[in-house]
Design an enzyme around this catalytic site. Sequence first.
Site, PDB file in Angstrom:
ATOM      1  N   HIS A   1       0.853  -1.110   0.129  1.00 27.88           N
ATOM      2  CA  HIS A   1       0.011   0.007  -0.006  1.00 27.88           C
ATOM      3  C   HIS A   1       0.861   1.295  -0.023  1.00 27.88           C
ATOM      4  O   HIS A   1       0.458   2.268  -0.316  1.00 27.88           O
ATOM      5  CB  HIS A   1      -0.998  -0.113   1.207  1.00 27.88           C
ATOM      6  CG  HIS A   1      -2.065  -0.900   0.857  1.00 27.88           C
ATOM      7  ND1 HIS A   1      -2.295  -2.385   1.459  1.00 27.88           N
ATOM      8  CD2 HIS A   1      -3.048  -0.811  -0.074  1.00 27.88           C
ATOM      9  CE1 HIS A   1      -3.233  -2.863   0.978  1.00 27.88           C
ATOM     10  NE2 HIS A   1      -3.904  -1.993   0.178  1.00 27.88           N
TER      11      HIS A   1
ATOM     12  N   GLU B   1     -10.732 -11.332  -5.142  1.00 31.86           N
ATOM     13  CA  GLU B   1      -9.446 -11.065  -4.782  1.00 31.86           C
ATOM     14  C   GLU B   1      -8.896 -12.515  -3.817  1.00 31.86           C
ATOM     15  O   GLU B   1      -7.814 -12.217  -3.428  1.00 31.86           O
ATOM     16  CB  GLU B   1      -9.066  -9.874  -4.001  1.00 31.86           C
ATOM     17  CG  GLU B   1     -10.149  -9.508  -2.943  1.00 31.86           C
ATOM     18  CD  GLU B   1      -9.671  -8.058  -2.261  1.00 31.86           C
ATOM     19  OE1 GLU B   1      -8.560  -7.447  -2.635  1.00 31.86           O
ATOM     20  OE2 GLU B   1     -10.574  -7.362  -1.808  1.00 31.86           O
TER      21      GLU B   1
ATOM     22  N   ASP C   1      -4.181  -8.745  -4.161  1.00 30.47           N
ATOM     23  CA  ASP C   1      -4.465  -9.859  -3.351  1.00 30.47           C
ATOM     24  C   ASP C   1      -4.646 -11.062  -3.777  1.00 30.47           C
ATOM     25  O   ASP C   1      -4.363 -11.971  -3.229  1.00 30.47           O
ATOM     26  CB  ASP C   1      -5.605  -9.353  -2.397  1.00 30.47           C
ATOM     27  CG  ASP C   1      -5.291  -8.315  -1.185  1.00 30.47           C
ATOM     28  OD1 ASP C   1      -4.283  -8.562  -0.618  1.00 30.47           O
ATOM     29  OD2 ASP C   1      -6.006  -7.463  -1.204  1.00 30.47           O
TER      30      ASP C   1
ATOM     31  N   ARG D   1       2.474  -9.847  -0.058  1.00 33.49           N
ATOM     32  CA  ARG D   1       2.664  -8.953  -1.126  1.00 33.49           C
ATOM     33  C   ARG D   1       3.544  -7.678  -0.808  1.00 33.49           C
ATOM     34  O   ARG D   1       3.998  -7.037  -1.460  1.00 33.49           O
ATOM     35  CB  ARG D   1       1.537  -8.207  -1.561  1.00 33.49           C
ATOM     36  CG  ARG D   1       0.586  -7.593  -0.713  1.00 33.49           C
ATOM     37  CD  ARG D   1      -0.690  -7.134  -1.012  1.00 33.49           C
ATOM     38  NE  ARG D   1      -0.827  -6.017  -1.583  1.00 33.49           N
ATOM     39  CZ  ARG D   1      -2.329  -5.384  -1.828  1.00 33.49           C
ATOM     40  NH1 ARG D   1      -3.551  -6.094  -1.477  1.00 33.49           N
ATOM     41  NH2 ARG D   1      -2.492  -3.972  -2.057  1.00 33.49           N
TER      42      ARG D   1
ATOM     43  N   CYS E   1      -9.160  -3.863 -10.956  1.00 36.70           N
ATOM     44  CA  CYS E   1      -8.548  -2.585 -10.117  1.00 36.70           C
ATOM     45  C   CYS E   1      -7.110  -2.779  -9.420  1.00 36.70           C
ATOM     46  O   CYS E   1      -6.751  -1.971  -8.790  1.00 36.70           O
ATOM     47  CB  CYS E   1      -9.574  -2.168  -8.878  1.00 36.70           C
ATOM     48  SG  CYS E   1     -10.167  -3.128  -7.762  1.00 36.70           S
TER      49      CYS E   1
HETATM   50  C1  PEP Z   1      -6.197  -5.616  -4.861  1.00 36.06           C
HETATM   51  O1  PEP Z   1      -6.053  -6.310  -3.796  1.00 36.06           O
HETATM   52  O2  PEP Z   1      -5.796  -6.026  -6.177  1.00 36.06           O
HETATM   53  C2  PEP Z   1      -6.776  -4.194  -4.490  1.00 36.06           C
HETATM   54  C3  PEP Z   1      -7.235  -3.453  -5.638  1.00 36.06           C
HETATM   55  O3  PEP Z   1      -7.206  -3.842  -3.372  1.00 36.06           O
HETATM   56  P1  PEP Z   1      -5.865  -3.228  -2.320  1.00 36.06           P
HETATM   57  O4  PEP Z   1      -4.549  -3.110  -3.322  1.00 36.06           O
HETATM   58  O5  PEP Z   1      -6.231  -2.059  -1.833  1.00 36.06           O
HETATM   59  O6  PEP Z   1      -5.902  -4.312  -1.511  1.00 36.06           O
HETATM   60 MG    MG Z   2      -7.271  -5.968  -2.168  1.00 35.84          MG
END
Ligand code: PEP
Ligand code: MG
Length: 411
Positions: free
Chosen positions: A51, A292, A316, A326, A363
């Site tokens: 993040h 995810e 995820d 990750r 996304c």
């Molecule tokens: C993902 O997991 O790909 C996602 C878009 O959500 P985040 O990155 O906020 O976990």
């Molecule tokens: Mg996610």
Amino acid sequence: GHLLEKHRMTLADLESDVVLVARDLLPSDMISMNRARVKAVVTEAGGRTSHVAILARAFEIPAVLGVADALSRLRGSSLVAVDGAKGLVIGDPDAATLTRSAAARDAAAAAERELGALRDLPAETIDGLRVKVEANIEMPEEALGVLAHGADGIGLFRSEFLFLGGHVPDEEEQFHAYRSVIEAMGGRTVTIRTLDIGGDKVLPELGAQDEKNPLLGWRAIRFCLSRVDVFKTQLRAILRAAAFGETRVMFPMIATADELERALAILETAREECAAAGQQVAKSLSVGIMIEIPSAAMTSDILARKADFFSIGTNDLIQYTMAVDRGNEKVAYLHEPYHPAVLRLVQRTIESGKAAGIPVGMCGEMAADPASAIVLLGLGLDEFSMSSAAVPAVKRAIRSIGIEEARAVAK
Ligand code: PEP
Ligand code: MG
């Protein structure tokens, strides 16, 4: 600090320009720091989809994560050159390196200006298949960047970041934040993801503490289904804000159909509470889920019966498919979008969506890579969502190819 009467310096207090070098940072550090002063970020921990990296991209701050021994190797450097695109960090660059760095920066700026010409053009293949290229945002103020980069809407509003700046917003504050984004988008769709705290996004104020296995723990929809008070407050704020423009809501980390049904029931209760209080809410609201977790991808045909759309979260999905944290740089090589297991789950999800007649988006960071975008287009993806700055290059990739060719690439 209070007891010792010492002022503890925070990243919000930075008074001169810096390259921030740290062992690790929290998403909340990124939110609270004085962004105008941070020219680049370098950390020893983390990876492309952690993040901190996502926020750096959102704020358009060059960043390189997972640099072994960065602290000891850069200690004493008075100048640091950082190339986020190439993943280069150079301490005390010599004159020739500085000249090259400046030239690379100017070339990147020129390339971006050139891509700016695509802003008002549709994301359409050369044979006329139209898809959506949307933006991910973390903070309401990013909405301006979404429009400036020519995105078709917001495919992911990571609402939890409203909660991570040191203050938990109440229903009114959330309502105003969501409404401001929806109104700023002038009719383009805004997809608000409900709270995804827990994991690396600890929020002790709401009881989301660090856990033994945080990424497998009390996170996202799991947290919300047991903190119905927090969840309903957010859903009421979203329902009310949705009366002001095209809005969709989506639930993160759905693993079972039962979780989806429970979340939908709570949404209905929130709607009834708004109605009882005489509050204006959206007449209809499209409700989707993130795919995810492998269990969700494998049962996407079942989940599609109850969802209005899917959005694949590859950050995820790869983490849980490949059993790879990750944010752990030591195993980053396993966070691999092109692994056949990942591609099959993506393909299966798209096929389930198509069979049920609901749109399927992505996304996760995979959607932001122009080469992956071609593969995803070929697999039949309808919506691509990514940090705003990545929108023009993905649009260009989509506009450069015909759908049959993309299908051949995918195959
Ligand atoms: C993902 O997991 O790909 C996602 C878009 O959500 P985040 O990155 O906020 O976990
Ligand atoms: Mg996610």
